[in-house]
Enzyme design. Structure first.
Site, PDB file in Angstrom:
ATOM      1  N   TYR A 119     -14.755   6.077   8.378  1.00  0.00           N
ATOM      2  CA  TYR A 119     -13.763   6.506   7.383  1.00  0.00           C
ATOM      3  C   TYR A 119     -14.227   6.048   6.012  1.00  0.00           C
ATOM      4  O   TYR A 119     -14.475   4.864   5.794  1.00  0.00           O
ATOM      5  CB  TYR A 119     -12.411   5.859   7.726  1.00  0.00           C
ATOM      6  CG  TYR A 119     -11.259   6.175   6.806  1.00  0.00           C
ATOM      7  CD1 TYR A 119     -10.208   6.964   7.237  1.00  0.00           C
ATOM      8  CD2 TYR A 119     -11.179   5.651   5.521  1.00  0.00           C
ATOM      9  CE1 TYR A 119      -9.115   7.234   6.415  1.00  0.00           C
ATOM     10  CE2 TYR A 119     -10.111   5.916   4.686  1.00  0.00           C
ATOM     11  CZ  TYR A 119      -9.082   6.708   5.142  1.00  0.00           C
ATOM     12  OH  TYR A 119      -8.009   6.972   4.319  1.00  0.00           O
TER      13      TYR A 119
ATOM     14  N   HIS B  45       0.789  -1.228   0.000  1.00  0.00           N
ATOM     15  CA  HIS B  45       0.000   0.000   0.000  1.00  0.00           C
ATOM     16  C   HIS B  45       0.826   1.286   0.000  1.00  0.00           C
ATOM     17  O   HIS B  45       0.326   2.352  -0.357  1.00  0.00           O
ATOM     18  CB  HIS B  45      -0.935   0.008   1.215  1.00  0.00           C
ATOM     19  CG  HIS B  45      -2.208   0.770   0.991  1.00  0.00           C
ATOM     20  ND1 HIS B  45      -2.277   1.918   0.219  1.00  0.00           N
ATOM     21  CD2 HIS B  45      -3.470   0.554   1.443  1.00  0.00           C
ATOM     22  CE1 HIS B  45      -3.518   2.358   0.211  1.00  0.00           C
ATOM     23  NE2 HIS B  45      -4.262   1.557   0.933  1.00  0.00           N
TER      24      HIS B  45
END
Length: 786
Positions: free
Chosen positions: A590, A473
């Protein structure tokens, strides 16, 4: 063993008659062709650098300007207003150059300067135009006159036929929001999560921060914004990803799935042959910048492409304090893992990319190889799955020299990593739902040692022909890898294809060299560390509870008929489902948004749990009338869309607060407000996987050719991770993760509540609540079964 020998270009021995030199013509030819390929790539990069550097103009426009200026000299006019004459006066030339020749040289120099000035002006204008974001806040189909003029100007200044990186120099820098605006939005976002006493305390902390330390930290942040291309991205990569010392497996890496209902071929080697070839076709287009710049769907607005640079030939290297991302310009091979062994597989032969059939042939050679793993080799990959500090120490101690260093370098410098898995995965068997859950867990963590989690991405090929991808990531966000994955899936199935027997098309050069098995010398102490890392990783993997399901009762088509945003609709569904599953509570939510409208932009947070969304959920669960609930839903949906627009245009909350916190740490000052904000858990972390290249898939006529999307692990120990993939008009796929160790979370129960919330909301909004769901015959799996 023969496969362990290194190829050499020459051999020599010293004899009494002198040196006996034996040249290998095949090796020298390979070296020559590799050099030619390397130089071709350098020339292409140089050409693209020139084209990108002068964009939105073109190199040929220089010639047009020069000819135009020279033409005016013969009409006895002076467009330079005397500058050509001034240049001619100071031109350092030899006495042999005629006056007319000097005038021509001076005119060419002036033309070049004028051309560069025009380019600079055009890029500056385009940058200013791309800084305008009011169009995003206007109502759909009600574009203002200002925005219409702006669209026309953007089209004019955007140029023609841009390369991938053509717009990089014209993208605006990410703005720094005002502290008071960020604090105000933060307090508004946490209001539904706090009682009056807690909210009053937090308001006081925020006010103190805003009036004192906040302004000081903001000054440093504005200074960075003036100096750096993006005031967030480097710190975000460093402190959020690279300085994390816990395992990146599950906690950071994410995955993408294969087609849900179709397996193009059941032959493992053939599937690998086609898609590996497709990955390298994508890399070739990437290197040549032939990939079209990504844009906001339905607009001419470009997105930053900086993250594309490190897709291939990239690895994350462990360190004791912080990891680093290493990227190499080129790599002509991949590393393949199969049954505990690592193989180096060259995909270029004599300067050309191997055909899919040839790659299949080489992959089959690896599958047929009966050699045993070296001592300690089989579970070596567990080092990349465990904690980072032990891996960094082991790397420095056991892999810094000798054969281990050469083999580790081979893995880290490979274009990407491939795993040939002996398991069968996908939607199959009597319990397709459970098989999808197993498929997701396999892609997320596998056996914890059969992936190389540090590589930019690893591709997994299963025994039954299914595949999937696992991506690191830190170097890039999911949409970048998703773009690559879409291209690979489409090229594999629709461009390359398979013959009637399921093998790749084409012929095979049987003289191809065998894939080279990597050698290792793993001491017992290193084996012990491998076992410890594996134990940490296995405990983490076993704790992950995953549920994947495809919701087919309706999709975005029906949602849009109800005059609702599909993304806002799903976010309200998630709020309602969490409220029900958690015992009538809300949590900090989120949702990932992007800031790629700006140079080197990455992500921003949309805080989906708002005053409006909580009011809607309470009203629906409290038995309010349908009219009241619909009105509150519209307000909540509009609020969510407003928050999303603010996040995309650089007015989000969390990245600004994060950077203020980093500055405070550099200055050695403490802020109770920032410390509390940054420590708040995200118990519901959500993300939408976008379909970016819709032109590659015909989902109307072939809905079975759809990916199931991808997912990620839970962010909080007592929370959920939810990824959703809106496919076509009638299908929404969900990937839900949580932890078994938390007694309050259950992925399957949450999935059941999401299904119920989807139907409840569509019934509330639908003008015809009794409308039946989609008939069984029209579903993709029904077509497939028939």
């Amino acid at each position: 063993m023969a496969e362990a020998h290194q190829a050499v270009a020459f051999q020599f021995t010293v004899t009494p008659e002198g040196i006996d030199l034996q040249l290998s013509h095949q090796a020298l030819t390979e070296i020559y062709l590799s050099g030619v390929r390397s130089w071709k790539k350098r020339i292409i990069r140089l050409k693209n650098s020139v084209i990108t550097g002068v964009y939105p103009a073109s190199p040929s426009s220089w010639l047009f300007v020069v000819i135009a200026i020279l033409a005016t000299m013969y009409t006895r006019s002076d467009p330079s207003m005397g500058l050509i004459a001034k240049i001619q006066e100071h031109l350092p030339v030899s006495q042999s150059m005629s006056t007319q020749c000097q005038a021509v040289v001076s005119a060419v120099l002036f033309s070049t300067m004028l051309w560069l000035l025009l380019i600079f002006t055009m890029r500056l204008c385009l940058k200013q135009l791309l800084s305008y974001h009011r169009w995003m806040f206007e109502q759909h189909a009600k574009m203002s006159t200002t925005t219409k003029v702006w669209v026309a100007l953007v089209r004019i200044f955007s140029g023609r036929k841009p390369l991938l990186y053509s717009y990089q120099g014209s993208l605006p820098n990410l703005p720094v929001p005002a502290v008071k605006d960020t604090v105000k939005r933060y307090l508004e976002s946490v209001r539904p999560l706090m009682d009056d006493t807690e909210y009053e305390r937090m308001t006081k902390l925020a006010s103190e921060f805003e009036s004192s330390l906040g302004n000081r930290l903001q000054w440093y942040l504005k200074l960075k914004a003036l100096w750096a291309a993006n005031y967030v991205s480097d710190w975000w990569e460093e402190y959020v990803y690279l300085r994390g010392r816990s395992p990146i497996m599950v906690n950071s890496n994410y995955y993408g799935m294969d087609f849900l209902y179709v397996t193009p071929t059941p032959i493992q080697a053939a599937r690998a042959g086609n898609s590996i070839h497709a990955f390298f076709l994508y890399r070739r287009k990437l290197n040549r910048e032939e990939i079209k710049p990504s844009r906001i769907p339905g607009t001419v607005i470009p997105l930053c492409a900086a993250q594309c640079e490190r897709i291939f030939n990239t690895t994350r290297t462990p360190g004791e304090e912080t990891d680093t991302v290493q990227h190499w310009q080129d790599s002509d091979y991949i590393v393949v893992y199969h049954r505990g062994r690592y193989f180096r597989l060259k995909v270029y032969q004599a300067g050309r990319l191997l055909s899919p059939r040839e790659i299949e042939f080489q992959i089959q050679r690896i599958l047929d190889d009966s050699s045993s793993p070296s001592k300690g080799e089989a579970k070596l990959g567990a080092l990349t799955a465990g904690d980072r500090i032990p891996w960094a120490k082991a790397r420095a101690k056991y892999f810094s020299s000798g054969v281990n260093k050469r083999s580790l370098d081979c893995i880290e410098k490979a274009a990407f990593f491939v795993t040939l898995d002996d398991d069968e995965q996908g939607m199959m068997g009597d319990d397709p739902a459970a098989s999808l859950d197993r498929y997701a867990k396999s892609l997320l963590h596998g056996k914890c040692y059969d992936r190389w989690f540090d590589k930019s991405f690893s591709v997994v090929y299963y025994k039954n022909g299914k595949n999937g991808i696992n991506a690191e990531h830190s170097f890039a966000d999911a949409p970048v890898i998703a773009h690559l994955w879409e291209y690979a899936l489409a090229t594999d199935s629709f461009q390359l294809g398979y013959n009637t027997e399921g093998h790749c098309k084409g012929e095979v050069d049987s003289s191809l060299p065998q894939p080279q098995k990597l050698n290792w010398e793993i001491p017992p102490e290193c084996e012990e560390q491998i076992s410890q890392s594996l134990a940490v990783a296995q405990a983490l993997a076993d704790d992950v509870d995953f549920h994947v399901f495809s919701f087919r009762d309706f999709g975005k088509g029906k949602v849009k008929k109800c005059r609702a945003s599909p993304d806002a609709f799903i976010q309200m569904v998630l709020q309602l489902a969490y409220y029900r599953v958690s015992g009538r509570t809300f949590c900090l939510t989120y949702e990932a948004s992007m800031t790629r409208l700006f140079r080197e932009g990455r992500t921003e947070t949309v805080r989906s749990c708002s005053n409006e969304s909580s009011a809607f959920v309470r009203a629906l669960e409290g038995g309010e009338t349908a009219d009241v609930c619909r009105r509150l839903f519209r307000a909540a949906s509009e609020k969510h869309q407003q928050l999303y627009r603010l996040a995309m245009t650089g007015a989000g909350i969390d990245r600004h607060l994060f950077c203020l916190y980093v500055v405070s740490k550099y200055l050695g000052v403490e802020s109770s407000f920032l410390k509390e904000v940054l420590s708040e858990p995200w118990r519901l972390s959500t993300s939408q996987t976008p379909v970016q290249q819709v032109e590659l898939f015909d989902l109307v006529n072939h809905p079975e050719y759809m990916s199931c999307g991808g997912g990620f692990g839970p962010v909080a120990d007592d929370g959920y991770g939810v990824s959703y993939y809106i496919v076509g008009e009638n299908i929404i796929n969900f990937h839900i993760s949580c932890k078994h160790s938390c007694p309050d979370t259950d992925a399957h129960k949450f999935g059941d509540q999401i299904r119920k919330a989807l139907n409840d909301l569509i019934q509330l909004l639908s003008p015809n609540p009794k409308e039946p769901s989609k008939p069984e015959e029209s579903r993709p799996e029904a077509k497939k079964d028939k």
